[in-house]
Write an enzyme that holds these catalytic residues in place. Structure first.
Site, mmCIF file in Angstrom:
data_model
loop_
_atom_site.group_PDB
_atom_site.id
_atom_site.type_symbol
_atom_site.label_atom_id
_atom_site.label_comp_id
_atom_site.label_asym_id
_atom_site.label_seq_id
_atom_site.Cartn_x
_atom_site.Cartn_y
_atom_site.Cartn_z
ATOM 1 N N LEU A 24 -5.370 10.758 -3.791
ATOM 2 C CA LEU A 24 -4.100 11.481 -3.828
ATOM 3 C C LEU A 24 -3.386 11.076 -2.544
ATOM 4 O O LEU A 24 -3.975 11.164 -1.465
ATOM 5 C CB LEU A 24 -4.368 12.990 -3.859
ATOM 6 C CG LEU A 24 -3.192 13.961 -4.011
ATOM 7 C CD1 LEU A 24 -3.746 15.341 -4.374
ATOM 8 C CD2 LEU A 24 -2.325 14.073 -2.783
ATOM 9 N N HIS A 84 -1.895 -3.334 -12.445
ATOM 10 C CA HIS A 84 -2.122 -1.907 -12.188
ATOM 11 C C HIS A 84 -2.356 -1.584 -10.717
ATOM 12 O O HIS A 84 -2.228 -0.440 -10.316
ATOM 13 C CB HIS A 84 -3.290 -1.392 -13.013
ATOM 14 C CG HIS A 84 -4.654 -1.630 -12.394
ATOM 15 N ND1 HIS A 84 -5.086 -2.864 -12.003
ATOM 16 C CD2 HIS A 84 -5.666 -0.766 -12.115
ATOM 17 C CE1 HIS A 84 -6.307 -2.754 -11.504
ATOM 18 N NE2 HIS A 84 -6.682 -1.511 -11.551
#
Lengths: 477, 146
Positions: free
Chosen positions: A203, A400
């Site tokens: 995160l 990605h």
């Protein structure tokens, strides 16, 4: 192995290169990236080109590296009626993906409270080995998560209704069947909703500064306004639940291949005809895991909003904390192309639909689909958009992330976690980590330069770069 | 040959792999289990407050080892347990020729405050997976998805 230059960013291995290849293999990369790619990519992408029912090309993106069966960065599309589906083409972490959340806050707002914000985020979003979330579910409730994905979360107050249009498939893929999921898979995942995991999952609090926005109108349409705007990026997947679904069906497919007379060049390429009972069962179970991953990132989003709200003493709504987009990079989906309906496998590759596609929400119909690519925790990440060229060349797919170039053990030998944490703090990046050895494994020098990878897909025209996002805070498992 | 393991670097760039060795299948299974345990946690930081008994049998020793290691990954997620030690016996059954595993894992619930946690294993994989006999001993190569 013969590798022919098609353009400066497209390299083709002809179908004559390996016995059994049904189509050529194509690698998207600059010459520099291609030269540095590990040999496993070339073996694996040509192995994929041998699978029954494959259409056009077996593809690999510039962030490609060795994976299980398929390379990471792999894209392959199979005929829905005569082709196969392969858990190796999806990966163990089903619907591992990226989510980007914008805010109205700037670096000037956040910098004085960054330490407190990262502490609050670290407290609210569990990470690391075997971590558990705050939501307690029974089996019928978890079945609902499998069926409804992020929609289940929003119905229970873990999100806003308009979040759903900013998630691939509105966060709820149809075609699920929880009865095709093992008890083992449920037991591994039922307590993990809202958790990050470890490895390369994270995160990250990031900054969008004016000098790193490459297309201001498109950025603005995506909610990225610059002026040192704060955004939050999340990278994680379906946790133990998806890992077990993949493991279960690899075993099923090993046996099924004998029954269907399929031989593959690598045991991890185990597959079954898409139309077979085994193929349909895996597809239904994989969709359950994919929805659980959308739900996982949705619960994490809820916790991020709660953390920001607590630290800035304002409701998240007034902080402009809308989702920019959420997109999978480990998944198999039915999509329509010129050849008809195909089973498109993306493993470490992101859907990158161009403008006008009906699958895109109205708000992004003109810009093309937002594509979120995570770099290493020390460098930066990118926001891009899909293009028509991706639809024509790569089954609407692109890169990605940055891709590893160094083993985990070598990274740990090169730097200690505590030392890296201190170095990053000196550069203005606050890191909270459960595992210091895990932190060292994810050092920036263990990855390719993401900017090189982004330039390759931008030059190839399969995605267009919109903004680079610079990290200032990171949470690792 | 004694029971031991070593992590391998040249097999899985993004993941983790090991080679385990033992004089017997029992020692091989114990060494392999220790490698999986040590990938996830520093075992010296784990106390022995609970035990998990695992019994399995399979015609194939390879499949039996694979499932045994997958059990340790499963217990990490499903029951939130990490381990500090393992005892196991693996013997061929007279009756049907299957390999029989009786194993006991000793450990405790995960506590990030006390345990030195490492990598969260997603799965034991079949990539280059191998169990073989060499000079009377047993050797396994295992790659774990991280």
């Amino acid at each position: 192995m013969t590798v022919n230059r098609i353009t400066d960013q497209i390299w083709e291995i002809p179908a004559s290169e390996k016995p059994g290849m049904l189509v050529p293999a194509r690698i998207y990369a600059t010459e520099k990236i291609l030269t540095a790619m590990d040999r496993g990519v070339f073996e694996q992408v040509t192995n994929v080109a041998c699978l029954p029912g494959i259409r056009r090309y077996a593809l690999c993106m510039p962030d490609g590296h060795w994976g299980y069966g398929f390379p990471i960065g792999g894209v392959a599309a199979f005929d829905r009626d005569t082709g196969v589906i392969s858990p190796g083409g999806v990966g163990y972490d089903i619907n591992c993906g990226m989510r980007l959340i914008r805010t109205d806050l700037t670096l000037a707002d956040v910098a004085p409270r960054l330490e407190r914000l990262m502490t609050e985020l670290f407290r609210r979003v569990p990470a690391g080995v075997g971590s558990k979330g705050f939501i307690r579910l029974n089996r019928p409730e978890f079945d609902e998560v499998m069926r409804k994905g992020a929609r289940w979360c929003v119905e229970r107050g873990y999100g806003w209704h308009h979040d759903l249009e900013r998630i691939e498939e509105h966060g709820c893929i149809p075609g699920t069947d929880p009865s095709k999921v093992s008890d083992h898979a449920v037991e591994r995942g039922i307590s993990q909703l809202g958790t990050l995991g470890s490895g390369n999952h994270y995160l990250e609090v990031q900054v969008a500064s004016d000098d790193r926005i490459f297309d201001k109108p498109t950025a603005a349409a995506l909610g990225i306004t610059g002026h040192d705007q704060i955004v939050v990026m999340v990278h994680c997947g379906s946790r133990g639940f998806g890992h077990q679904v993949a493991s279960d069906y690899l075993k099923v497919f090993e046996k099924a291949m004998r029954r269907y007379g399929i031989t593959v060049k690598d045991q991890q390429l185990a597959c079954a005809p898409f139309r077979s009972p085994e193929g349909q069962d895996y597809f239904a179970a994989m969709n359950c895991a994919a929805n659980s991953a959308f739900a996982n990132r949705q619960v994490i989003t809820h916790q991020i909003r709660e953390a920001f709200s607590a630290v800035f003493e304002r409701p998240a709504e007034s902080l402009g904390m809308d989702i920019v987009y959420d997109v999978a990079h480990n998944i198999a989906k039915i999509e329509r192309y010129a050849e008809g309906e195909l089973v498109v496998h993306r493993k470490g590759s992101t859907r990158a639909f161009g403008p006008g596609r009906p699958e895109l929400p109205e708000i992004y119909r003109q810009t093309g689909q937002p594509v979120i690519c995570g770099g290493s925790m020390e460098t930066g990440s990118y926001l891009l958009v899909g293009t028509d060229q991706a639809m024509q060349q790569t089954f609407g797919s692109t890169m990605h992330g940055s891709g590893r170039t160094m083993s985990r053990a070598q990274a740990k030998r090169s730097v200690r976690g505590e030392q890296l944490q201190k170095q990053m703090a000196q550069r203005g990046i606050i890191v909270k980590a459960v595992s210091m050895s895990g932190l060292a494994e994810e050092a920036g020098f263990a990855y390719k330069n993401i900017s090189d990878v982004v330039e390759a897909v931008d030059a190839a025209g399969i995605t267009r770069k919109v903004a680079e996002l610079r990290p200032i805070g990171n949470i690792k498992g | 040959m004694t029971s031991s393991f070593r992590f391998l670097e040249d097999i899985a760039l993004a993941d983790s792999a090991f080679e385990a060795r033992g004089d017997s299948p029992s020692e091989l299974f114990a060494a392999s289990a220790r490698a999986v345990i040590e990938t996830m946690v520093a075992p010296q930081t784990v106390s022995s407050t609970c035990t998990k008994a695992i019994t399995r049998h399979d015609r194939s020793l390879e499949e039996l080892l694979f499932d045994w290691l997958a059990d340790i990954v499963y217990l990490k997620d499903a029951e939130g347990l990490v381990f500090q030690d393992v005892v196991c016996t693996v013997e061929k059954r007279q009756a049907d020729g299957d390999w029989q595993l009786n194993g006991t894992l000793t450990g405790e619930p995960i506590d990030p405050a006390r345990h030195e946690l490492r990598a969260d294993i997603k799965a034991i994989t079949k990539h280059r997976y191998e169990v073989r006999q060499d000079n009377g001993g047993w050797i396994a190569t295992v790659v774990m998805d991280i």
